[in-house]
Write a protein that holds these residues in place. Structure first.
Motif, PDB file in Angstrom:
ATOM      1  N   MET A 241      -9.060   4.558   1.282  1.00 27.15           N
ATOM      2  CA  MET A 241      -7.988   3.591   1.533  1.00 27.15           C
ATOM      3  C   MET A 241      -8.223   2.844   2.840  1.00 27.15           C
ATOM      4  SD  MET A 241      -5.353   2.181   0.253  1.00 27.15           S
ATOM      5  CE  MET A 241      -4.536   3.247  -0.951  1.00 27.15           C
TER       6      MET A 241
ATOM      7  N   ILE B 212      -6.531   8.757   5.831  1.00 32.29           N
ATOM      8  CA  ILE B 212      -6.560   7.327   5.508  1.00 32.29           C
ATOM      9  C   ILE B 212      -7.689   6.636   6.270  1.00 32.29           C
ATOM     10  CG2 ILE B 212      -5.290   5.150   5.717  1.00 32.29           C
ATOM     11  CD1 ILE B 212      -2.717   6.861   5.345  1.00 32.29           C
TER      12      ILE B 212
ATOM     13  N   ASP C 296      -1.462   3.023  -4.959  1.00 37.03           N
ATOM     14  CA  ASP C 296      -2.156   3.992  -4.110  1.00 37.03           C
ATOM     15  C   ASP C 296      -3.643   4.022  -4.444  1.00 37.03           C
ATOM     16  OD1 ASP C 296      -2.157   5.247  -6.559  1.00 37.03           O
ATOM     17  OD2 ASP C 296      -1.159   7.079  -5.876  1.00 37.03           O
TER      18      ASP C 296
ATOM     19  N   GLN D 239      -2.596  13.227   7.796  1.00 35.65           N
ATOM     20  CA  GLN D 239      -2.491  12.201   6.756  1.00 35.65           C
ATOM     21  C   GLN D 239      -3.112  10.881   7.213  1.00 35.65           C
ATOM     22  OE1 GLN D 239       1.436  11.951   5.158  1.00 35.65           O
ATOM     23  NE2 GLN D 239       0.771  10.900   3.309  1.00 35.65           N
ATOM     24  N   THR D 240      -2.854  10.501   8.468  1.00 36.59           N
ATOM     25  CA  THR D 240      -3.461   9.267   8.962  1.00 36.59           C
ATOM     26  C   THR D 240      -4.968   9.440   9.129  1.00 36.59           C
ATOM     27  OG1 THR D 240      -2.976   9.838  11.279  1.00 36.59           O
ATOM     28  CG2 THR D 240      -1.350   8.495  10.110  1.00 36.59           C
TER      29      THR D 240
ATOM     30  N   VAL E 222       0.833  -1.202   0.000  1.00 35.07           N
ATOM     31  CA  VAL E 222       0.000   0.000   0.000  1.00 35.07           C
ATOM     32  C   VAL E 222       0.869   1.252   0.000  1.00 35.07           C
ATOM     33  CG1 VAL E 222      -1.762   1.303   1.242  1.00 35.07           C
ATOM     34  CG2 VAL E 222      -1.847  -1.200   1.226  1.00 35.07           C
ATOM     35  N   ASP E 223       0.672   2.086  -1.002  1.00 30.97           N
ATOM     36  CA  ASP E 223       1.341   3.390  -1.080  1.00 30.97           C
ATOM     37  C   ASP E 223       0.390   4.442  -0.528  1.00 30.97           C
ATOM     38  OD1 ASP E 223       2.678   5.698  -1.630  1.00 30.97           O
ATOM     39  OD2 ASP E 223       2.708   5.447  -3.812  1.00 30.97           O
ATOM     40  N   SER E 224       0.532   4.727   0.759  1.00 27.35           N
ATOM     41  CA  SER E 224      -0.343   5.703   1.413  1.00 27.35           C
ATOM     42  C   SER E 224       0.382   7.013   1.682  1.00 27.35           C
ATOM     43  CB  SER E 224      -0.853   5.129   2.734  1.00 27.35           C
ATOM     44  OG  SER E 224       0.238   4.868   3.599  1.00 27.35           O
TER      45      SER E 224
ATOM     46  N   PHE F 113       1.022  -3.051   4.644  1.00 23.26           N
ATOM     47  CA  PHE F 113       0.799  -1.616   4.855  1.00 23.26           C
ATOM     48  C   PHE F 113       1.941  -1.061   5.696  1.00 23.26           C
ATOM     49  CE2 PHE F 113      -1.904   1.533   7.500  1.00 23.26           C
ATOM     50  CZ  PHE F 113      -1.558   2.598   6.685  1.00 23.26           C
TER      51      PHE F 113
ATOM     52  N   PRO G  44      -7.233   2.678  -3.921  1.00 20.17           N
ATOM     53  CA  PRO G  44      -8.019   1.901  -2.961  1.00 20.17           C
ATOM     54  C   PRO G  44      -8.778   0.739  -3.592  1.00 20.17           C
ATOM     55  CG  PRO G  44      -8.309   4.244  -2.568  1.00 20.17           C
ATOM     56  CD  PRO G  44      -7.565   4.115  -3.864  1.00 20.17           C
TER      57      PRO G  44
END
Length: 206
Positions: free
Chosen positions: A64, A59, A33, A55-56, A8-10, A46, A35
């Protein structure tokens, strides 16, 4: 044929080093990235570095986060690394408090600045963040850590391995059914880290 693993590119982690480690242990890996691609993946990793914050939050409340919940609820293998493991829990004290994905019960707490350790007749102040090699129990292997917050798991049955820093013992690896997590960085932990990733992949194929 091995199932392809999705990384996962978050925007939270150093994907290149994690990808290299996974390839080294024989994984066919795609980075995305998207979903929708994560939601249909059959094995998901992840990774995360850094801190809880905006940012979190994005998510957790966004597409995502929903995609990762779908993978976990479907019963497909899922591994969270460092911040990625912390985000599996209910939340963190960091920056006034932020929510996690809420898959597992527990909170992320900060190591106190006043922690010390005894070295013979001397007492040495421990540095925060906890950085460097440390032992996990009960396996006895050593892994590389970089973190200022640790998981205080509410259910001991979720804790696969634990590590002690100063007078605090925290969850350094967790597992519940198809959900795996590690606070250490397997991609920075040399042969121990590769063994851990290999074991995750072997478990995911059962």
């Amino acid at each position: 044929m091995a199932r392809e693993l999705t990384l996962v590119d978050s925007g939270l982690g150093n994907l290149a080093s994690v990808e290299r480690a996974l390839i080294q242990v024989g994984s066919a890996t795609q980075i995305t990235d998207d979903p929708d691609k994560v939601a249909t993946s059959r094995i998901v990793v992840f990774p995360g570095q850094g801190t809880f914050g905006k940012q979190t939050d994005n998510i957790v409340s966004g597409a995502m986060g929903e995609a990762m919940r779908m993978v976990i609820q479907r019963g497909d293998p899922f591994l969270g690394i460092c911040l990625g493991m912390q985000m599996l829990f209910e939340g963190s004290e960091e920056a006034g408090g932020h929510k996690g994905l809420g898959i597992l019960k527990g909170q992320c707490r900060r190591f106190p600045e006043s922690m010390t350790t005894a070295e013979g007749d001397r007492v040495r102040k421990l540095k925060i963040p906890h950085m460097g090699w440390n032992e996990v129990q009960p396996s006895g292997e050593h892994y590389y850590f970089v973190h200022s917050y640790y998981v205080d798991a509410a259910e001991s049955s979720d804790v696969m391995w634990s590590t002690t820093y100063g007078d605090i013992t925290f969850a350094s690896a967790i597992r519940r059914d198809n959900i795996y997590g590690c606070q250490f960085h397997p991609e920075k932990s040399q042969q121990s880290g590769l063994r851990f990733l290999r074991a995750f992949l072997l478990g995911s194929r059962q």
